[in-house]
Every structure is written in C-alpha cells, then in structure tokens.
Write a protein that holds these residues in place. Sequence first.
Motif, PDB file in Angstrom:
ATOM      1  N   VAL A 158       0.818  -1.217   0.000  1.00  0.00           N
ATOM      2  CA  VAL A 158       0.000   0.000   0.000  1.00  0.00           C
ATOM      3  C   VAL A 158       0.852   1.267   0.000  1.00  0.00           C
ATOM      4  CG1 VAL A 158      -1.746   1.317   1.275  1.00  0.00           C
ATOM      5  CG2 VAL A 158      -1.946  -1.181   1.075  1.00  0.00           C
ATOM      6  N   ASN A 159       1.870   1.331   0.850  1.00  0.00           N
ATOM      7  CA  ASN A 159       2.691   2.542   0.931  1.00  0.00           C
ATOM      8  C   ASN A 159       3.365   2.861  -0.395  1.00  0.00           C
ATOM      9  OD1 ASN A 159       1.971   2.545   3.623  1.00  0.00           O
ATOM     10  ND2 ASN A 159       3.980   1.907   4.369  1.00  0.00           N
ATOM     11  N   GLY A 160       3.899   1.852  -1.036  1.00  0.00           N
ATOM     12  CA  GLY A 160       4.545   2.061  -2.334  1.00  0.00           C
ATOM     13  C   GLY A 160       3.559   2.520  -3.389  1.00  0.00           C
ATOM     14  N   MET A 161       2.382   1.910  -3.405  1.00  0.00           N
ATOM     15  CA  MET A 161       1.358   2.317  -4.363  1.00  0.00           C
ATOM     16  C   MET A 161       0.887   3.739  -4.093  1.00  0.00           C
ATOM     17  SD  MET A 161       1.183   0.012  -6.587  1.00  0.00           S
ATOM     18  CE  MET A 161      -0.206   0.676  -7.495  1.00  0.00           C
ATOM     19  N   ASN A 162       0.712   4.088  -2.831  1.00  0.00           N
ATOM     20  CA  ASN A 162       0.309   5.454  -2.491  1.00  0.00           C
ATOM     21  C   ASN A 162       1.360   6.466  -2.941  1.00  0.00           C
ATOM     22  OD1 ASN A 162      -2.102   4.606  -1.364  1.00  0.00           O
ATOM     23  ND2 ASN A 162      -1.337   4.672   0.740  1.00  0.00           N
ATOM     24  N   LEU A 163       2.620   6.131  -2.760  1.00  0.00           N
ATOM     25  CA  LEU A 163       3.694   7.022  -3.193  1.00  0.00           C
ATOM     26  C   LEU A 163       3.665   7.185  -4.717  1.00  0.00           C
ATOM     27  CD1 LEU A 163       6.210   8.734  -2.671  1.00  0.00           C
ATOM     28  CD2 LEU A 163       7.541   6.615  -2.696  1.00  0.00           C
ATOM     29  N   LEU A 164       3.533   6.073  -5.433  1.00  0.00           N
ATOM     30  CA  LEU A 164       3.471   6.152  -6.894  1.00  0.00           C
ATOM     31  C   LEU A 164       2.272   6.975  -7.355  1.00  0.00           C
ATOM     32  CD1 LEU A 164       4.447   2.507  -7.874  1.00  0.00           C
ATOM     33  CD2 LEU A 164       5.835   4.579  -8.146  1.00  0.00           C
ATOM     34  N   ARG A 165       1.131   6.761  -6.752  1.00  0.00           N
ATOM     35  CA  ARG A 165      -0.075   7.518  -7.116  1.00  0.00           C
ATOM     36  C   ARG A 165       0.117   9.019  -6.853  1.00  0.00           C
ATOM     37  NH1 ARG A 165      -2.997   3.109  -4.373  1.00  0.00           N
ATOM     38  NH2 ARG A 165      -3.613   1.668  -6.015  1.00  0.00           N
ATOM     39  N   SER A 166       0.780   9.345  -5.746  1.00  0.00           N
ATOM     40  CA  SER A 166       0.974  10.763  -5.412  1.00  0.00           C
ATOM     41  C   SER A 166       1.860  11.463  -6.443  1.00  0.00           C
ATOM     42  CB  SER A 166       1.567  10.919  -4.014  1.00  0.00           C
ATOM     43  OG  SER A 166       2.936  10.573  -3.971  1.00  0.00           O
ATOM     44  N   VAL A 167       2.779  10.733  -7.024  1.00  0.00           N
ATOM     45  CA  VAL A 167       3.657  11.293  -8.035  1.00  0.00           C
ATOM     46  C   VAL A 167       2.913  11.484  -9.355  1.00  0.00           C
ATOM     47  CG1 VAL A 167       5.755  10.874  -9.394  1.00  0.00           C
ATOM     48  CG2 VAL A 167       5.732  10.365  -6.949  1.00  0.00           C
ATOM     49  N   LEU A 168       1.959  10.625  -9.627  1.00  0.00           N
ATOM     50  CA  LEU A 168       1.220  10.682 -10.890  1.00  0.00           C
ATOM     51  C   LEU A 168       0.124  11.746 -10.894  1.00  0.00           C
ATOM     52  CD1 LEU A 168       0.925   6.866 -11.606  1.00  0.00           C
ATOM     53  CD2 LEU A 168       2.471   8.513 -12.670  1.00  0.00           C
ATOM     54  N   GLN A 169      -0.205  12.304  -9.739  1.00  0.00           N
ATOM     55  CA  GLN A 169      -1.282  13.313  -9.673  1.00  0.00           C
ATOM     56  C   GLN A 169      -0.823  14.653 -10.153  1.00  0.00           C
ATOM     57  OE1 GLN A 169      -2.579  13.152  -5.610  1.00  0.00           O
ATOM     58  NE2 GLN A 169      -3.638  11.214  -5.906  1.00  0.00           N
TER      59      GLN A 169
END
Length: 169
Positions: A158-169
Amino acid sequence: VMLHIPRRERLADPLNQRGIVDLCERYPSARIVLAHIGRAYFLKNIVGNLEALEGLPNLYFDLAMLNNWEVLEYLFQEVDAGKILYGTDIPMALAPGKSVEINDQYTYVTPVPWELSISDDHGNLIFTSFLYEEIRAIKKAVQRLGLGEDFIDALFFVNGMNLLRSVLQ
C-alpha cells in the motif's frame, strides 16, 4: 528521488540531517526516499537521529538491505507507518550473507571474502541471502511490536502504491 546519503556517519551525521531537511523543504513537491533508512544499518546510527527529520511530509524511508531487527523496530516505533517502504536491492540482496552489528559498527558476514565483509573462511555457517535476512528481521520487529496485518500490507504494497499515485497526480 532515491537518496543515498554520503559521509561516514550517514544518518547520524548532522550535516546530512540538515541537508535532508533543506532538500525536503526546498522541494516540497519532490518525494525523497532515504535509501537504507539513510544507510542506518546498525542501531547506534539510527537512535536519536530521526528527530531532526520529523514533520517532513515528503520524506520516506526504504528498508532495502536492512536486516537488523532492532533498527527496524526503532524505525517502526518512531516514524509514521505510511512513510516506510519495503525494498530489496536485488540483485545484491540475493547474495548469501548477513549484516551484523559489532561494537556499534556494522559489517557483512559472507561465506567468501568481500571488500566490505568478514567471511566464514572455515565454512562453519549455513547462509541464507541478505534478502531472506531482511524479511526475517522485519518479521521479528513486527512481532515484537504486535503490529498487525494492516501494517504488513501497507509496508509491502500500500505505501509504495500510495507514493506512486501521489507522483502521478
């Protein structure tokens, strides 16, 4: 940004700490990931050295090649769980060996000599990989702290996915 900090004392170095704070504050949109928890492979290097980094919303900590359960336990207690990222350092982590702390220092123990290791030249030890030892240390720290499945799911996914999503926003 995956940051491997320099200097002999790594995370314990006040100049490194100031540099990390400055980087995070100067570039608030950047996501800064401290590789190897700021290269804090042994307990003395992390205890008392996370406080200077508190409150930085764009700072994350990667666990690659960390196989000291005490370091992990300290991190898990001191840092927001959402800021901790599982990492492996493959292919290096597939090598047989383990990081060990000796007299407030760390080194690697390996079956054959490396430039940065002590080795079992008598062949008395049975080795697993650095990666296996990392998983074993995470498991021990999680169990000692009584952390649940939510923590484990967050750490490994989850943490890694959240970090990736935050970069893509």
